[in-house]
Design a protein around this motif. Structure first.
Motif, PDB file in Angstrom:
ATOM      1  N   THR A  15       0.800  -1.300  -0.037  1.00  0.00           N
ATOM      2  CA  THR A  15      -0.043   0.051   0.173  1.00  0.00           C
ATOM      3  C   THR A  15       0.998   1.349  -0.127  1.00  0.00           C
ATOM      4  N   LYS A  16       0.388   1.998  -1.168  1.00  0.00           N
ATOM      5  CA  LYS A  16       1.294   3.299  -1.202  1.00  0.00           C
ATOM      6  C   LYS A  16       0.463   4.717  -1.473  1.00  0.00           C
ATOM      7  N   TYR A  17       0.891   5.742  -1.097  1.00  0.00           N
ATOM      8  CA  TYR A  17      -0.116   6.980  -1.307  1.00  0.00           C
ATOM      9  C   TYR A  17       0.745   7.875  -2.424  1.00  0.00           C
ATOM     10  N   ILE A  18      -0.079   8.219  -3.155  1.00  0.00           N
ATOM     11  CA  ILE A  18       0.436   8.860  -4.254  1.00  0.00           C
ATOM     12  C   ILE A  18      -0.350  10.511  -4.475  1.00  0.00           C
ATOM     13  N   MET A  19       0.797  11.515  -4.438  1.00  0.00           N
ATOM     14  CA  MET A  19       0.195  12.957  -4.683  1.00  0.00           C
ATOM     15  C   MET A  19       0.190  13.199  -6.006  1.00  0.00           C
ATOM     16  N   THR A  20      -0.815  13.675  -6.584  1.00  0.00           N
ATOM     17  CA  THR A  20      -0.839  14.170  -7.896  1.00  0.00           C
ATOM     18  C   THR A  20      -2.023  15.424  -8.210  1.00  0.00           C
ATOM     19  N   SER A  21      -1.533  16.105  -8.937  1.00  0.00           N
ATOM     20  CA  SER A  21      -2.670  17.227  -9.465  1.00  0.00           C
ATOM     21  C   SER A  21      -3.774  16.688 -10.049  1.00  0.00           C
ATOM     22  N   LEU A  22      -3.837  15.545 -10.660  1.00  0.00           N
ATOM     23  CA  LEU A  22      -5.080  14.834 -11.373  1.00  0.00           C
ATOM     24  C   LEU A  22      -5.977  14.515 -10.425  1.00  0.00           C
ATOM     25  N   LYS A  23      -7.276  14.699 -10.935  1.00  0.00           N
ATOM     26  CA  LYS A  23      -8.489  14.533 -10.179  1.00  0.00           C
ATOM     27  C   LYS A  23      -8.720  12.805 -10.359  1.00  0.00           C
ATOM     28  N   PHE A  24      -9.533  12.283  -9.494  1.00  0.00           N
ATOM     29  CA  PHE A  24      -9.319  10.827  -9.342  1.00  0.00           C
ATOM     30  C   PHE A  24      -9.592   9.970 -10.593  1.00  0.00           C
ATOM     31  N   ALA A  25     -10.697  10.433 -11.402  1.00  0.00           N
ATOM     32  CA  ALA A  25     -10.944   9.747 -12.593  1.00  0.00           C
ATOM     33  C   ALA A  25      -9.838   9.794 -13.704  1.00  0.00           C
ATOM     34  N   GLN A  26      -9.088  11.261 -13.647  1.00  0.00           N
ATOM     35  CA  GLN A  26      -8.034  11.219 -14.571  1.00  0.00           C
ATOM     36  C   GLN A  26      -6.936  10.439 -13.930  1.00  0.00           C
ATOM     37  N   PHE A  27      -6.659  10.247 -12.651  1.00  0.00           N
ATOM     38  CA  PHE A  27      -5.555   9.404 -12.125  1.00  0.00           C
ATOM     39  C   PHE A  27      -5.854   7.943 -12.639  1.00  0.00           C
ATOM     40  N   LYS A  28      -7.147   7.466 -12.079  1.00  0.00           N
ATOM     41  CA  LYS A  28      -7.504   6.169 -12.418  1.00  0.00           C
ATOM     42  C   LYS A  28      -7.332   5.642 -13.831  1.00  0.00           C
ATOM     43  N   SER A  29      -7.555   6.740 -14.790  1.00  0.00           N
ATOM     44  CA  SER A  29      -7.252   6.362 -16.400  1.00  0.00           C
ATOM     45  C   SER A  29      -6.025   6.340 -16.754  1.00  0.00           C
ATOM     46  N   LYS A  30      -5.254   7.063 -15.949  1.00  0.00           N
ATOM     47  CA  LYS A  30      -3.854   7.152 -16.385  1.00  0.00           C
ATOM     48  C   LYS A  30      -2.964   5.918 -15.977  1.00  0.00           C
ATOM     49  N   ILE A  31      -3.248   5.396 -14.567  1.00  0.00           N
ATOM     50  CA  ILE A  31      -2.553   4.134 -14.113  1.00  0.00           C
ATOM     51  C   ILE A  31      -2.874   3.003 -14.790  1.00  0.00           C
ATOM     52  N   GLU A  32      -4.221   3.034 -15.453  1.00  0.00           N
ATOM     53  CA  GLU A  32      -4.683   1.873 -15.851  1.00  0.00           C
ATOM     54  C   GLU A  32      -4.078   1.647 -17.433  1.00  0.00           C
ATOM     55  N   ASN A  33      -3.750   2.876 -17.784  1.00  0.00           N
ATOM     56  CA  ASN A  33      -3.205   2.803 -19.198  1.00  0.00           C
ATOM     57  C   ASN A  33      -1.678   2.960 -19.406  1.00  0.00           C
ATOM     58  N   ASP A  34      -1.047   3.389 -18.445  1.00  0.00           N
ATOM     59  CA  ASP A  34       0.279   3.793 -18.557  1.00  0.00           C
ATOM     60  C   ASP A  34       0.987   3.584 -17.199  1.00  0.00           C
ATOM     61  N   ASN A  35       2.326   3.359 -17.138  1.00  0.00           N
ATOM     62  CA  ASN A  35       3.289   3.352 -16.028  1.00  0.00           C
ATOM     63  C   ASN A  35       3.332   4.762 -15.751  1.00  0.00           C
ATOM     64  N   VAL A  36       3.814   5.029 -14.347  1.00  0.00           N
ATOM     65  CA  VAL A  36       4.148   6.283 -14.091  1.00  0.00           C
ATOM     66  C   VAL A  36       5.493   6.658 -13.465  1.00  0.00           C
ATOM     67  N   ASN A  37       5.843   7.814 -13.419  1.00  0.00           N
ATOM     68  CA  ASN A  37       7.086   7.936 -12.890  1.00  0.00           C
ATOM     69  C   ASN A  37       6.898   8.717 -11.253  1.00  0.00           C
ATOM     70  N   LEU A  38       7.622   8.592 -10.544  1.00  0.00           N
ATOM     71  CA  LEU A  38       7.423   8.919  -8.873  1.00  0.00           C
ATOM     72  C   LEU A  38       8.595   9.310  -8.386  1.00  0.00           C
ATOM     73  N   GLN A  39       8.299  10.295  -7.445  1.00  0.00           N
ATOM     74  CA  GLN A  39       9.457  10.890  -6.797  1.00  0.00           C
ATOM     75  C   GLN A  39       8.970  10.537  -5.183  1.00  0.00           C
TER      76      GLN A  39
END
Length: 207
Positions: free
Chosen positions: A173-197
């Motif tokens: 379990t991790k917690y991700i900070m992002t400027s994306l709204k929930f729907a945008q974030f969910k779509s993003k992680i379903e379709n792509d890998n992401v870069n994290l700090q």
């Protein structure tokens, strides 16, 4: 207490907070408390002096050690976080991470504010030694639990600054900070890998 001394205190505190990142995140979560206390202290003195005594009251308060301490503790953690966000966290980059099972956070932020921050607002410069002792003990207990349980995602300032979502990464379990709204974030992680700090062991910022 002079402005020079205030700046000296701020610099010393910033240096210490750079060395103790988890303590800095904890103090950052209490920034609303410290700002409210400072505002309350200032307004009490302003009401005593009269509404036309804004500048004289401010000049008086910056000589008040209690007021200076509150302002310093309120401002320093945020300054440290912004600097680390732009310099240090960028060097803790995780590329092409697969994120699963995004969830919104529950009402933990509200509970945190109502349970811990609101009661401590009663502390002011007229408080007795008993009040100081009890509130300091409560503050230390909260800090120990906050750090031990890695509750860094429960942070009103970070929640205001960005959106925080609970996710699964590498089976943990991790917690991700992002400027994306929930729907945008969910779509993003379903379709792509992401870069994290990496901000902490459980808290990350998507870049």
């Amino acid at each position: 207490m002079t402005v020079a001394l205030l700046l000296s205190m701020l610099i010393i505190l910033v240096i210490l907070l750079f060395c103790f990142d988890r303590v800095n995140l904890f103090l950052l979560s209490f920034m609303p408390l410290f700002l409210i206390l400072a505002f309350e202290l200032f307004m009490n003195e302003l009401l005593k002096a009269g509404k036309n005594a804004l500048l004289p009251t401010f000049l008086t308060e910056i000589k008040n050690p209690f007021f200076v301490l509150i302002i310093t503790v309120a401002v320093a953690p945020y300054i440290v976080f912004l600097v680390k966000e732009r310099i240090i966290y960028r060097n803790k980059l995780l590329n092409n991470k697969k994120i699963k099972k995004a969830e919104r956070l529950d009402d933990g932020i509200i509970s945190y504010i109502m349970t811990y921050i609101v009661p401590l607002v009663s502390l002011n410069d007229d408080a007795t030694i008993v009040n100081y002792t009890v509130n300091t003990a409560l503050f230390l207990v909260i800090m120990i639990l906050y750090i031990k349980l890695e509750l860094f995602y429960i942070n009103p300032i970070l929640e205001i600054k960005s959106n925080i979502y609970k996710c699964d990464m590498d089976g943990n379990t991790k917690y991700i900070m992002t400027s994306l709204k929930f729907a945008q974030f969910k779509s993003k992680i379903e379709n792509d890998n992401v870069n994290l700090q990496k901000v902490s062991n459980t808290l990350y910022k998507m870049v």
